[in-house]
Design an enzyme around this catalytic site. Structure first.
Site, PDB file in Angstrom:
ATOM      1  N   ARG A  32       0.854  -1.197   0.000  1.00  0.00           N
ATOM      2  CA  ARG A  32       0.000   0.000   0.000  1.00  0.00           C
ATOM      3  C   ARG A  32       0.883   1.238   0.000  1.00  0.00           C
ATOM      4  O   ARG A  32       1.767   1.390   0.851  1.00  0.00           O
ATOM      5  CB  ARG A  32      -0.893  -0.004   1.239  1.00  0.00           C
ATOM      6  CG  ARG A  32      -1.672   1.298   1.483  1.00  0.00           C
ATOM      7  CD  ARG A  32      -2.586   1.136   2.676  1.00  0.00           C
ATOM      8  NE  ARG A  32      -3.247   2.364   3.087  1.00  0.00           N
ATOM      9  CZ  ARG A  32      -2.963   3.053   4.187  1.00  0.00           C
ATOM     10  NH1 ARG A  32      -1.988   2.613   5.010  1.00  0.00           N
ATOM     11  NH2 ARG A  32      -3.615   4.152   4.488  1.00  0.00           N
ATOM     12  N   ARG A  73     -10.019  17.506  10.287  1.00  0.00           N
ATOM     13  CA  ARG A  73      -9.163  17.395  11.461  1.00  0.00           C
ATOM     14  C   ARG A  73      -8.886  18.769  12.055  1.00  0.00           C
ATOM     15  O   ARG A  73      -9.076  19.799  11.385  1.00  0.00           O
ATOM     16  CB  ARG A  73      -7.848  16.703  11.105  1.00  0.00           C
ATOM     17  CG  ARG A  73      -7.014  17.416  10.052  1.00  0.00           C
ATOM     18  CD  ARG A  73      -5.752  16.621   9.700  1.00  0.00           C
ATOM     19  NE  ARG A  73      -6.067  15.386   8.991  1.00  0.00           N
ATOM     20  CZ  ARG A  73      -5.794  14.161   9.449  1.00  0.00           C
ATOM     21  NH1 ARG A  73      -5.181  14.030  10.607  1.00  0.00           N
ATOM     22  NH2 ARG A  73      -6.102  13.092   8.753  1.00  0.00           N
ATOM     23  N   LYS A 219     -13.320   2.522   0.443  1.00  0.00           N
ATOM     24  CA  LYS A 219     -13.053   2.404   1.872  1.00  0.00           C
ATOM     25  C   LYS A 219     -14.339   2.728   2.640  1.00  0.00           C
ATOM     26  O   LYS A 219     -14.860   3.837   2.546  1.00  0.00           O
ATOM     27  CB  LYS A 219     -11.914   3.331   2.279  1.00  0.00           C
ATOM     28  CG  LYS A 219     -10.574   2.929   1.653  1.00  0.00           C
ATOM     29  CD  LYS A 219      -9.490   3.958   1.875  1.00  0.00           C
ATOM     30  CE  LYS A 219      -9.060   4.043   3.323  1.00  0.00           C
ATOM     31  NZ  LYS A 219      -7.910   4.966   3.485  1.00  0.00           N
ATOM     32  N   THR A 277      -6.911  -1.621   9.714  1.00  0.00           N
ATOM     33  CA  THR A 277      -6.820  -0.708  10.858  1.00  0.00           C
ATOM     34  C   THR A 277      -6.497  -1.430  12.167  1.00  0.00           C
ATOM     35  O   THR A 277      -7.293  -2.228  12.652  1.00  0.00           O
ATOM     36  CB  THR A 277      -8.096   0.133  11.059  1.00  0.00           C
ATOM     37  OG1 THR A 277      -8.544   0.654   9.809  1.00  0.00           O
ATOM     38  CG2 THR A 277      -7.813   1.290  12.005  1.00  0.00           C
TER      39      THR A 277
END
Length: 474
Positions: A32, A73, A219, A277
């Site tokens: 990845r 964020r 995702k 994850t």
């Protein structure tokens, strides 16, 4: 042979050729490349090194490019971290200076956050470690009360409990990264924060316009995606259970059941499922995973996931190749338990494609005979994909002359890529050459019963229309 595939994220820990080679030799099937970090030149260098080293060790390793998606964020504090206390007031402000955060307020990177919120909404920061109750919204300022406090550092993520943030899945940066992904010929492209099938369709369109032929991974990390799950799966080639943000938005208690549901729906719709994850996060620093992490990986394998993924464990961890090696052992251990073969076709089911009908016939025969292996002569890998949707411990070998197909099928559960050019083997010579290749690679022995699939016309994608059952001869 291990059936569940392993994806390892590249990063500083794998930048030296020796470290990357060790990672690949340990059993990495797909790497990845995280577009959230590094420049295109760095990513290009890593991809080229993967191709070079995989050729050196004689393995076909796929490349998965992962788009960053929108930055939802906080920004930075003057002195990081700050300590938030339960019951105190705290303000999020998109108009505030990006580096001026204090214990009372901090800037946010997503300008549309205030418009997405109402009094009573709940915000979760830093993967849910901090909980804020929205009191009121005034202009760009979101006034909150801290429900669950603790230390809060720079650039931590923001989620809205239950979902509902309107940030689009693709940013301007993502569009630039898609062009780079096309130029780098990535085999898979992951789209972050997908909410609907339109997000996947747009990414596919942009990739094709840029000349890319990679397959799309959606995702699943937003609450909205769960409500559109089947439509998103249909629009994608694969889905990733991105459990970090997904668990924060939907709630930790239901995450295990949701993971099982996503994997089951993906397999039933003939798509690839990736589980990701914090699978072995302790191995960022430790040489062994925790028992809980071992159970987590094994549970995903038993759910039928095609692949399990390492993130920081391989990108910045102290033991990247060891993490892959131990993850491979866990996969093998979990696969040793005989579980139900999963979805079976009813007599009245309709097959949409000839190669699908052949693939299902092969798996039925293989699971009711003493078949050692299945060999699919394939152009695009579609026949091998159909076969891999039926749970079985019989290895499937995808024989193809196309490098892109070899790398792509490296992600399919139970499928092993083998380079073979059928155009060099005419008539009766074909099966003799296939037997010779299998014996050379020690994938079969004389006397083994095998099933072969192929198309009558070489070079036609999706043209598989026959199966043959033969015994290996020397």
């Amino acid at each position: 042979m291990r059936r569940t595939k392993i994806i390892a994220t590249l990063g500083p820990a794998t930048d030296e050729p020796e470290a990357l080679e060790a990672l690949l030799r340990a059993g990495t099937d797909v790497v990845r490349v995280n577009f959230s970090h590094g420049e295109h030149e760095d990513q290009k260098r890593r991809i080229e090194m993967v191709h070079e080293l995989s050729a050196k060790i004689g393995r076909y390793v796929g490349i998965l490019g992962d788009l960053q998606g929108p930055k939802i964020r906080i920004r930075r504090f003057v002195n990081s971290p700050v300590e938030l206390k339960e019951g105190q007031k705290f303000v999020l402000d998109s108009a505030m200076d990006g580096g001026a955060g204090t214990e009372e307020a901090v800037a946010v990177a997503y300008e549309g956050l205030a418009a997405d919120l109402d009094p009573g909404d709940v915000l979760l920061l830093d993967d849910g470690k901090i909980t804020l109750d929205v009191e009121h919204v005034e202009g760009t300022c979101i006034h909150c009360i801290v429900r669950v406090g603790g230390p809060l550092g720079n650039n931590k993520g923001i989620n809205k409990q239950g979902g509902g943030l309107s940030a689009p899945a693709l940013t301007d940066k993502d569009r630039e990264d898609i062009v780079f992904a096309a130029e780098a010929a990535v085999d898979w492209l992951a789209v972050s924060f997908v909410r609907s099938p339109e997000d996947v369709n747009e990414a596919r369109r942009l990739l094709r316009e840029a000349g890319g032929k990679g397959h799309l991974v959606a995702k699943i990390e937003r609450a909205e995606a769960v409500g559109n799950l089947d439509e998103i799966i249909d629009a994608s080639d694969a889905v990733m259970v991105a459990r970090g943000d997904l668990a924060v938005e939907t709630g930790y208690a239901g995450m295990t059941g949701l993971q099982k549901r996503i994997i089951k729906h993906a397999r039933n719709r003939h798509k690839i499922a990736i589980t990701a994850t914090q699978m072995m996060e302790s191995m960022i620093q430790a040489q062994l995973p925790t028992r809980a992490e071992v159970s987590d990986v094994a549970n995903a394998v038993m759910d039928g996931t095609d692949a399990v993924m390492l993130s920081a464990e391989s990108a910045v961890g102290q033991y990247p190749d060891k993490a892959v090696d131990l993850m491979a052992d866990i996969c093998l251990g979990a696969e040793a338990y005989k579980l139900p073969t999963g979805r079976t076709r009813r007599a009245d089911d309709h097959f949409g494609y000839v190669d699908q009908a052949i693939a299902m016939s092969v798996m039925y025969a293989a699971n009711h005979m003493d078949v050692h292996a299945i060999v699919a002569l394939t152009e695009s890998g579609s026949t091998a994909l159909w076969m891999s949707r039926i749970r079985s411990d019989i290895p499937i070998f995808a024989f193809t002359r196309h490098e892109a197909t070899l790398r792509r099928v490296a992600l399919y559960r139970g499928v092993h890529p083998v380079h073979f050019d059928p155009t060099l083997s005419g008539g009766d010579k074909l099966y003799n050459d296939l037997f010779a290749k299998l014996l050379e690679l020690e994938f079969a022995r004389e006397g083994d019963l095998l099933i072969f699939t192929k198309g009558e016309m070489t070079g036609v994608s999706g043209g598989t229309n026959s199966m043959t059952i033969l015994r290996v001869t020397g």
